[in-house]
Enzyme design. Structure first.
Site, PDB file in Angstrom:
ATOM      1  N   LYS A  67      45.976  58.746  43.692  1.00 20.09           N
ATOM      2  CA  LYS A  67      45.007  59.807  43.388  1.00 20.09           C
ATOM      3  C   LYS A  67      43.842  59.745  44.368  1.00 20.09           C
ATOM      4  O   LYS A  67      43.385  60.772  44.880  1.00 20.09           O
ATOM      5  CB  LYS A  67      44.512  59.667  41.940  1.00 20.09           C
ATOM      6  CG  LYS A  67      45.563  60.079  40.910  1.00 20.09           C
ATOM      7  CD  LYS A  67      45.213  59.658  39.492  1.00 20.09           C
ATOM      8  CE  LYS A  67      46.363  59.975  38.541  1.00 20.09           C
ATOM      9  NZ  LYS A  67      46.167  59.489  37.180  1.00 20.09           N
ATOM     10  N   GLN A 111      41.869  56.072  33.796  1.00 19.04           N
ATOM     11  CA  GLN A 111      43.310  55.867  33.923  1.00 19.04           C
ATOM     12  C   GLN A 111      43.889  55.265  32.641  1.00 19.04           C
ATOM     13  O   GLN A 111      43.417  54.244  32.161  1.00 19.04           O
ATOM     14  CB  GLN A 111      43.599  54.956  35.126  1.00 19.04           C
ATOM     15  CG  GLN A 111      45.080  54.729  35.386  1.00 19.04           C
ATOM     16  CD  GLN A 111      45.841  55.996  35.765  1.00 19.04           C
ATOM     17  OE1 GLN A 111      45.348  56.836  36.519  1.00 19.04           O
ATOM     18  NE2 GLN A 111      47.036  56.168  35.227  1.00 19.04           N
ATOM     19  N   ASP A 134      40.923  65.513  33.317  1.00 19.31           N
ATOM     20  CA  ASP A 134      42.262  65.246  32.779  1.00 19.31           C
ATOM     21  C   ASP A 134      42.596  66.188  31.627  1.00 19.31           C
ATOM     22  O   ASP A 134      43.743  66.293  31.216  1.00 19.31           O
ATOM     23  CB  ASP A 134      42.351  63.790  32.278  1.00 19.31           C
ATOM     24  CG  ASP A 134      43.129  62.908  33.243  1.00 19.31           C
ATOM     25  OD1 ASP A 134      43.887  63.462  34.057  1.00 19.31           O
ATOM     26  OD2 ASP A 134      42.972  61.672  33.181  1.00 19.31           O
TER      27      ASP A 134
END
Ligand code: NAD
Length: 317
Positions: A67, A111, A134
């Site tokens: 990422k 994460q 997200d």
């Protein structure tokens, strides 16, 4: 069309299946996002993404690295926060609070999964919904349900983009999803069944409580598998012409590889591909699209920051 040859049991089959190349689709979209980043920079705004990784789970380390690399390639600034598993939930909350206030940070990515013992939902809920790139905050998941504009969760959004850019309209089709996680299955169920472009499918969702998954997979026009179970779906479980999206990423031991493992999906490619009209590979299918939609959401957040300064912004992608 990109037909390919496949060998099975020593025999060569020429199949008519078309690979849906997530890497190629992702490149096309990333070029457009990069142009947006360029435009934002002209107005003095550098999109910023804070990435928080707790612990050293190898798969998570590899996702986070991927990422951050993708951010760097298109000019998004990433702020790397790698913390030991011994970090306390309180200091993690404190960090998120600090990032919520930081004007240079447009998006915050925590994460997942977090090491055991961390209150995952409480931490996700603490992220400012305006920086929740997200799309896992209750406010954004609620907006998704209501069909309001929001940050869409990256994997389901990436899947919609694959379908769109491959010319597959879900309208009127039977879409079967295996997996009901909040990251993939449940948001995708809502997106595919909503009224409007990219939706209007009839959706069935299967999970560990489904007695016989193959009863449903055999009816699928579009089959999305996000179970985390290597080669769960076999050729006899699908009908001819099905479109298959394999979300699964599983590490299986492979002594021929330097790493000692290789990646496989949730779909047994060798037996399913010959029956499918289109299929995503693993790796190189959904994965690159997930990262791409994260970049998209980060730029979207930066554009909101820009609009608060009175600049005009226009739609992306
Ligand atoms: P999860 O463990 O949260 O959820 C798995 C779901 O699958 C559950 O709802 C469970 O009920 C269902 N399931 C599991 N085994 C099943 C079975 N045998 N029959 C029917 N249902 C079954 O997992 P997740 O976070 O949704 O991820 C799923 C997979 O997708 C994993 O392999 C993960 O690594 C991968 N993933 C990939 C990407 C990507 O970008 N490529 C993104 C997210 C997840």
């Amino acid at each position: 069309m990109d037909p390919f040859l496949e060998t099975t049991g020593g025999l060569w089959y020429k199949t008519l299946v078309e690979l849906m190349d997530g890497k190629r689709i992702a490149q096309t979209i990333r070029a457009r996002i990069q142009e947006e980043v360029h435009q934002l920079k002209k107005h003095g705004i550098v999109p910023g993404l804070a990435v928080i990784l707790v612990g050293d789970d190898p798969a998570s380390v590899s996702y986070v690295t991927g990422k951050e690399k993708a951010c760097a390639e298109i000019g998004i600034r990433s702020f790397d926060h790698r913390l030991p598993a011994s970090t306390s939930p309180e200091s993690l909350l404190q960090l998120i609070g600090h990032l919520n206030q930081d004007p240079e940070v447009d998006g915050i990515l925590l994460q997942l999964p977090l090491p055991k013992g961390f209150p995952e939902r409480q931490l996700l809920n603490f992220i400012d919904p305006e920086k929740d790139v997200d799309g896992f905050h209750p406010v954004n998941l609620g907006k998704l349900l209501l069909g309001e504009e929001t940050f869409l969760p990256c994997t389901p959004h990436g899947i919609l983009k694959i379908l769109e850019l491959e010319g597959i309209d879900p309208a009127g089709k039977h879409a079967v999803i295996i997996g009901r996680s909040i990251t993939v299955g449940r948001p995708l169920m809502n997106l595919l069944s909503r009224k409007g472009a990219g939706g209007n499918a009839t959706v069935t969702i299967c999970h560990t409580g489904t007695p016989e998954v193959s009863v449903y997979t055999r009816q699928a026009d579009i089959l999305v598998v996000a179970a985390g179970s290597p080669r769960l779906v076999q050729g006899h479980m699908v009908k001819e012409g099905v479109v298959v999206i394999d979300v699964g990423v599983n590490r299986i031991p492979d002594s021929t590889k330097k790493s000692g493992y290789r990646l496989v999906g949730d779909v047994d490619f060798d037996s399913v591909a010959p029956k499918a009209s289109k299929i995503t590979p693993v790796p190189g299918g959904v994965g690159p699209m997930t990262i791409t939609m994260l970049l998209h959401n980060t730029v979207l957040a930066a554009k909101k920051r820009m609009s608060t300064r009175g600049f005009q912004t226009e739609g992306l992608i």
